[in-house]
Design a protein around this motif. Structure first.
Motif, PDB file in Angstrom:
ATOM      1  N   ARG A 760       0.832  -1.203   0.000  1.00  0.00           N
ATOM      2  CA  ARG A 760       0.000   0.000   0.000  1.00  0.00           C
ATOM      3  C   ARG A 760       0.873   1.263   0.000  1.00  0.00           C
ATOM      4  O   ARG A 760       0.640   2.205  -0.761  1.00  0.00           O
ATOM      5  N   LEU A 778      -8.047   5.597   0.185  1.00  0.00           N
ATOM      6  CA  LEU A 778      -8.355   4.219   0.564  1.00  0.00           C
ATOM      7  C   LEU A 778      -9.844   3.976   0.420  1.00  0.00           C
ATOM      8  O   LEU A 778     -10.654   4.899   0.507  1.00  0.00           O
ATOM      9  N   THR A 789      -7.167   0.881  -3.094  1.00  0.00           N
ATOM     10  CA  THR A 789      -6.992   2.316  -3.282  1.00  0.00           C
ATOM     11  C   THR A 789      -7.785   2.738  -4.509  1.00  0.00           C
ATOM     12  O   THR A 789      -7.608   2.152  -5.592  1.00  0.00           O
TER      13      THR A 789
END
Length: 796
Positions: A760, A778, A789
């Motif tokens: 991430r 997010l 995402t």
């Protein structure tokens, strides 16, 4: 103003009030104004003075009183400067202080330019002169010192003097510190004699240090010698001192000439400042006396409410009510000795004079004072029972002068009228005097012990009785003035309380006239009833105040209880809502856990990221719904060019959603579709073919799922980088973003999973540097949360 009026004003003690006023003033001239203050005789003048005092109190209350400490009388200095003479340093400093005070006082009203007062004209007349003020202050340090910078010449002269003095000290320092001269010197010090630097030499070593002898000590043991080495330097200093004096005289003459040029302006500033100081002194005195502005009238009655004598201590003076004038042009005040009759008379006269002087008076609100051209008084301080003929003659002499001067609009105050002679003749004379004054338009207030005057007041229209209350039980006066009822002398009651035999008192009563006894009994009965009614009224007033207080306390208690009740209800509502919210969150969490367990059981470990995929699908559904709402017209399906096959990309006409044919349908059956992980079915006529199924190829880890439309350039997209390293994921995302931009996709989804957060973070760093990315975030609840995402693309 006549001598009789001045004497009457002193009798009423106006001069003592003016002395108190003078103490509040700062300038000597303002103090003189206060001591020489005289009552005005017209309503217009009195109102003008009262307004000045009121405005001064308003200004002082809001901004504080201006400072007048720098105001000095410079009139003689201005006169000498105007004649060409020059002023000394003290006089010039006084002029500078005056100009500074004028400047600061002129700026006093700048604190609130909106406030308009009758004093504005005095402030506006102030000129000030900052140029001259600063020139004097820069040139003169004190009464005895001129500043070095007063002129360039003076600065050079003093520099030369300091240099010469330094050289002298250097030479003499060597002499006194020399071991050769130590025996000859009395002390190793440098001193002065006649403004010349010398050293102390022992008399026996007179010739040891060559020089000039300037002094010899009283014992003759020491001589003060100016060594030859410093004679010339000392001469230089003396020459410079002469130059310094001449330059100082020139500077003072120049400054004096400047003062003479502005003499009229400075004199005007002095006059205005003294006037303002005098007016603000009135305001200060009113504040100390806790005084108020009375309402003035020219032809009417004086109505004093809760009036106090201004010279008595506030905690001892008993407030009185006094009504006189109008229809009642005479008041006869009766009562025992030391009962307050004279003080009441003086209070009336003094407050009237103060009001006409523009002074506020110690009284209650709504008090009214009539303006009288003349206030005449015959009030003696003699309070003994026995009065000699000479005392009667002195009083009668004053009354004769009053009768000559009194006329229309006069206020005449007479204490113990007709006393000191035969009671019958004295009473008759007193009635005649009062009637004469009334006939000539005067208003009269008189005190007396005579019963005949009490009867006269009861029987005569326009004449009213007033009495000073006396408590027989305590043998003490209350000093309260009561209108409408004559007072008693209470001689019998006082004598009885003091122990005089009752038989003597009874015998004395038998010698009195029967009508007088009946009259005194009626007065006594009326007084007892009045006092009883007053006590009842006071008790009723106290009961009323207590009842109002209890009612107010009850209201406050009710308000407090109601407030507490509302607070408790609100707290209960909040607590219930919190319990409901907690229960709802618990139920949602429990349900989500159950669904998660069920999905894991049905799909296995390979589909543990079902929530992320569902979130992506929900995002795509939301985008499709938005597009449908923007078009506002439901699309119709385009007829299929051929039968659908597995892998074809189609669009559902009803909602615009894109999906893939899961398996080749049989004729007449519904088509099974896959939109991400969502399984759907639709009729063939509800579908539009977008693109044919792609040729089969080997599935690559982390490949982009991307199917362009055959004709319209439409596409739905997502990329799954789970299981990749950070570098692989970044490379995959970059290719994916470039392709999405070319296909003009508004939003795409990157699936990186939750895990440790390494992927991430790498994806976010990559997205921050892409020029095609508008923003990213997010996923929210239902979109995959932190496992995905959502990227918004720049379309332009």
């Amino acid at each position: 103003m006549t001598e009789l009026q001045k004497k009457s004003h002193r009798t009423l003690e106006l001069d003592k009030v003016l002395e108190l006023l003078a103490k509040e003033a700062v300038c000597p001239a303002a103090k003189e104004m206060a001591l020489s203050l005289e009552p005005c005789e017209t309503l217009y003048e009195c109102e003008k003075l009262q307004q000045q005092c009121e405005d001064a109190m308003r200004l002082a209350g809001q901004f504080g009183s201006p400072s007048f400490s720098g105001v000095k009388d410079v009139s003689s200095a201005l006169e000498r400067a105007d004649r060409g003479g020059y002023l000394n340093m003290r006089e010039l400093l006084d002029v500078a202080a005056l100009l500074k005070t004028a400047r600061m006082t002129k700026n006093y009203l700048e604190k609130d330019s909106q406030m308009q007062t009758v004093l504005d004209e005095y402030f506006m007349r102030l000129a000030g002169n900052k140029y001259l003020e600063e020139k004097i202050e820069m040139a003169i340090v004190s009464e005895e010192e001129i500043a070095d910078n007063a002129s360039p010449e003076l600065r050079d002269i003093r520099r030369a003097m300091r240099n010469a003095a330094a050289k002298i000290r250097e030479v003499l320092g060597k002499i006194v510190s020399s071991t050769t001269n130590s025996k000859a010197l009395q002390d190793s010090i440098i001193t002065t004699r006649g403004d010349r630097f010398v050293v102390p030499v022992k008399a026996e070593f007179k010739g040891a240090i060559p020089g000039l002898i300037h002094d010899v000590s009283s014992s003759g043991a020491t001589i003060f010698v100016e060594p030859m080495q410093v004679v010339e330097l000392n001469n230089t200093i003396r020459e410079q001192k002469a130059k310094e004096k001449n330059e100082i005289d020139r500077i003072l003459a120049e400054l004096s000439s400047e003062v003479a040029a502005f003499a009229s302006s400075i004199a005007s500033d002095y006059e205005q400042l003294c006037r303002l100081d005098f007016i603000f002194a009135k305001a200060k005195l009113a504040y100390k006396m806790k005084a108020l502005r009375p309402r003035l009238t020219e032809k009417g009655r004086t109505m004093l409410k809760r009036a106090r004598h201004p010279l008595l201590p506030m905690d001892q003076a008993v407030p009185i009510e006094f009504l006189i004038g109008g229809k009642t042009n005479a008041v006869i005040i009766t009562g025992p000795n030391t009962g307050g009759k004279t003080v009441s008379l003086k209070t009336l006269g003094l407050l009237t004079l103060m009001s006409q002087c523009g002074l506020q008076i110690p009284c209650g609100e709504d008090s009214v004072v009539c303006v009288y051209p003349r206030v005449l008084a015959d009030i003696g301080d003699e309070q003994s029972i026995e009065q000699s003929l000479s005392t009667f003659s002195a009083h009668m002499k004053n009354i004769v002068e009053i009768l000559k001067e009194a006329g229309e609009g006069s206020l005449v105050l007479m204490d113990e009228l007709g006393a000191g002679t035969d009671p019958v003749e004295g009473a008759a004379l007193a009635v005649s005097i009062i009637e004469h004054l009334r006939e000539h338009g005067s208003v009269v207030a008189a005190t007396t012990h005579y019963a005949e005057l009490k009867t006269y007041a009861l029987e005569t229209e326009g004449v009213e009785n007033a009495s000073c209350e006396f408590d027989v039980a305590t043998l003490r006066p209350t000093y309260k003035l009561v209108f409408g009822i004559p007072g008693k002398s209470n001689a019998f009651a006082i004598s009885q309380r003091l122990g005089l035999d009752l038989s003597i008192i009874e015998k004395a009563k038998t010698t009195m006239d029967h009508q007088n006894i009946q009259f005194e009994d009626v007065i006594r009965t009326l007084e007892e009833k009045r006092q009883s009614m007053e006590r009842t009224l006071e008790q009723a007033q106290r009961d009323k105040e207590r009842a109002e207080k209890d009612r107010e306390d009850a209201r406050k208690a009710y308000d407090s209880i109601d407030k507490d009740r509302q607070a408790l209800l609100e707290a209960a509502r909040r607590q219930a809502q919190e319990l409901l919210d907690d229960a709802k969150r618990t139920a949602d969490n429990t349900l989500e856990e159950v669904r998660k367990i069920r999905r894991e059981q049905e799909q296995g470990a390979a589909e543990r990221n079902l929530s992320e995929a569902r979130a992506v699908m929900m995002g795509r559904l939301s985008e499709a719904q938005r597009k449908v709402l923007e078009k506002k017209i439901q699309k119709k399906a385009t007829p299929l060019p051929r039968a659908l096959q597995q892998g074809d990309l189609v669009e559902i006409a009803e909602n615009g959603m894109q999906a893939t044919v899961a398996e080749t349908p049989k004729p007449g059956e519904r088509v099974r579709l896959m939109a991400g992980i969502m399984k759907l079915t639709a009729k063939p006529e509800e579908l539009t073919l977008l693109s044919a199924a792609p040729p089969p190829k080997k599935k690559e880890r982390g490949s982009v799922k991307f199917t362009p439309a055959a004709t319209g350039g439409r596409a739905s997209s997502e990329v799954d980088v789970r299981g990749m390293t950070a570098d692989e994921a970044v490379s995959e995302v970059e290719n994916f973003i470039d392709l999405a931009f070319r296909m003009k996709l508004p939003a795409v989804t990157v699936i990186h999973g939750k895990g440790t957060g390494v992927l991430r973070k790498a994806v976010h760093v990559c997205l921050k540097g892409k020029p095609y990315v508008e923003s990213f975030r997010l996923g929210t609840y239902g979109e995959g949360e932190s496992g995905v995402t959502i990227v918004t693309m720049k379309l332009k």
